[in-house]
Design a protein around this motif. Sequence first.
Motif, PDB file in Angstrom:
ATOM      1  N   ALA A 105       0.832  -1.209   0.000  1.00  0.00           N
ATOM      2  CA  ALA A 105       0.000   0.000   0.000  1.00  0.00           C
ATOM      3  C   ALA A 105       0.867   1.260   0.000  1.00  0.00           C
ATOM      4  O   ALA A 105       0.555   2.229  -0.699  1.00  0.00           O
ATOM      5  CB  ALA A 105      -0.935  -0.009   1.201  1.00  0.00           C
ATOM      6  N   GLU A 106       1.940   1.251   0.779  1.00  0.00           N
ATOM      7  CA  GLU A 106       2.864   2.401   0.798  1.00  0.00           C
ATOM      8  C   GLU A 106       3.477   2.630  -0.578  1.00  0.00           C
ATOM      9  O   GLU A 106       3.551   3.771  -1.050  1.00  0.00           O
ATOM     10  CB  GLU A 106       4.007   2.155   1.786  1.00  0.00           C
ATOM     11  CG  GLU A 106       3.677   2.321   3.231  1.00  0.00           C
ATOM     12  CD  GLU A 106       4.874   1.948   4.119  1.00  0.00           C
ATOM     13  OE1 GLU A 106       6.029   2.022   3.647  1.00  0.00           O
ATOM     14  OE2 GLU A 106       4.637   1.577   5.276  1.00  0.00           O
ATOM     15  N   LEU A 107       3.929   1.553  -1.217  1.00  0.00           N
ATOM     16  CA  LEU A 107       4.554   1.674  -2.532  1.00  0.00           C
ATOM     17  C   LEU A 107       3.551   2.133  -3.588  1.00  0.00           C
ATOM     18  O   LEU A 107       3.877   2.951  -4.454  1.00  0.00           O
ATOM     19  CB  LEU A 107       5.195   0.344  -2.940  1.00  0.00           C
ATOM     20  CG  LEU A 107       6.451  -0.039  -2.175  1.00  0.00           C
ATOM     21  CD1 LEU A 107       6.790  -1.511  -2.376  1.00  0.00           C
ATOM     22  CD2 LEU A 107       7.626   0.853  -2.587  1.00  0.00           C
ATOM     23  N   ALA A 108       2.311   1.648  -3.508  1.00  0.00           N
ATOM     24  CA  ALA A 108       1.274   2.070  -4.453  1.00  0.00           C
ATOM     25  C   ALA A 108       0.954   3.554  -4.276  1.00  0.00           C
ATOM     26  O   ALA A 108       0.791   4.285  -5.259  1.00  0.00           O
ATOM     27  CB  ALA A 108       0.025   1.220  -4.282  1.00  0.00           C
ATOM     28  N   ALA A 109       0.885   4.004  -3.023  1.00  0.00           N
ATOM     29  CA  ALA A 109       0.631   5.428  -2.762  1.00  0.00           C
ATOM     30  C   ALA A 109       1.795   6.284  -3.257  1.00  0.00           C
ATOM     31  O   ALA A 109       1.588   7.356  -3.833  1.00  0.00           O
ATOM     32  CB  ALA A 109       0.399   5.655  -1.270  1.00  0.00           C
ATOM     33  N   LEU A 110       3.021   5.820  -3.037  1.00  0.00           N
ATOM     34  CA  LEU A 110       4.197   6.532  -3.533  1.00  0.00           C
ATOM     35  C   LEU A 110       4.153   6.624  -5.051  1.00  0.00           C
ATOM     36  O   LEU A 110       4.411   7.689  -5.630  1.00  0.00           O
ATOM     37  CB  LEU A 110       5.474   5.825  -3.079  1.00  0.00           C
ATOM     38  CG  LEU A 110       6.787   6.355  -3.665  1.00  0.00           C
ATOM     39  CD1 LEU A 110       7.016   7.812  -3.260  1.00  0.00           C
ATOM     40  CD2 LEU A 110       7.952   5.478  -3.236  1.00  0.00           C
ATOM     41  N   ALA A 111       3.805   5.531  -5.719  1.00  0.00           N
ATOM     42  CA  ALA A 111       3.722   5.522  -7.178  1.00  0.00           C
ATOM     43  C   ALA A 111       2.677   6.514  -7.674  1.00  0.00           C
ATOM     44  O   ALA A 111       2.918   7.247  -8.648  1.00  0.00           O
ATOM     45  CB  ALA A 111       3.411   4.119  -7.681  1.00  0.00           C
ATOM     46  N   ALA A 112       1.533   6.563  -7.021  1.00  0.00           N
ATOM     47  CA  ALA A 112       0.484   7.511  -7.417  1.00  0.00           C
ATOM     48  C   ALA A 112       0.976   8.943  -7.271  1.00  0.00           C
ATOM     49  O   ALA A 112       0.742   9.792  -8.143  1.00  0.00           O
ATOM     50  CB  ALA A 112      -0.773   7.278  -6.587  1.00  0.00           C
ATOM     51  N   SER A 113       1.667   9.211  -6.187  1.00  0.00           N
ATOM     52  CA  SER A 113       2.218  10.545  -5.963  1.00  0.00           C
ATOM     53  C   SER A 113       3.270  10.895  -7.023  1.00  0.00           C
ATOM     54  O   SER A 113       3.271  12.001  -7.566  1.00  0.00           O
ATOM     55  CB  SER A 113       2.831  10.616  -4.559  1.00  0.00           C
ATOM     56  OG  SER A 113       3.480  11.838  -4.360  1.00  0.00           O
ATOM     57  N   LEU A 114       4.149   9.949  -7.308  1.00  0.00           N
ATOM     58  CA  LEU A 114       5.183  10.188  -8.319  1.00  0.00           C
ATOM     59  C   LEU A 114       4.566  10.403  -9.694  1.00  0.00           C
ATOM     60  O   LEU A 114       5.012  11.279 -10.453  1.00  0.00           O
ATOM     61  CB  LEU A 114       6.177   9.019  -8.344  1.00  0.00           C
ATOM     62  CG  LEU A 114       7.064   8.894  -7.110  1.00  0.00           C
ATOM     63  CD1 LEU A 114       7.804   7.559  -7.119  1.00  0.00           C
ATOM     64  CD2 LEU A 114       8.049  10.052  -7.024  1.00  0.00           C
ATOM     65  N   ASN A 115       3.552   9.628 -10.029  1.00  0.00           N
ATOM     66  CA  ASN A 115       2.852   9.815 -11.303  1.00  0.00           C
ATOM     67  C   ASN A 115       2.253  11.211 -11.388  1.00  0.00           C
ATOM     68  O   ASN A 115       2.347  11.876 -12.409  1.00  0.00           O
ATOM     69  CB  ASN A 115       1.744   8.764 -11.478  1.00  0.00           C
ATOM     70  CG  ASN A 115       2.129   7.667 -12.432  1.00  0.00           C
ATOM     71  OD1 ASN A 115       2.938   7.845 -13.342  1.00  0.00           O
ATOM     72  ND2 ASN A 115       1.547   6.512 -12.222  1.00  0.00           N
TER      73      ASN A 115
END
Length: 134
Positions: free
Chosen positions: A29-39
């Motif tokens: 979940a942390e990595l998915a949230a980070l990816a969304a933020s980076l996108n």
Amino acid sequence: EDEAELLSQVQAARLHRREAERRTGCKVAELAALAASLNAQGDHFGAVEALTKAIALSPHDVSLLEARSGACARLDKHAACLHDGELIVRLTPDWYRGHAICGSALFCLKQYTASVLAYRRALGFAVGAPAERG
């Protein structure tokens, strides 16, 4: 007595496994949230890296594969996008979005006949699918 000890060990192992699964889920979940933020910031390469790490922890999560394919498409990495679409189709062959991802990637790779076929499969599965909110 041996049976009680064995049951205790099994229960301890089960609790340990559940805690490990919980920690893995939190990390995904942390990595998915980070990816969304980076996108959102336009760092699609960073998003691909974060999603790849999340997929390594949860390889059957098609939402992660779908998100990574989108980030790859933004980087014009259509072969990678097709790869993720094909993985999604293998995991959930009746989900239209996997076929649509393949269709889009194939179109960008100028494989027009294969693209049309993938989009037709997507439409076949999309008919009757519950409407999704975007």
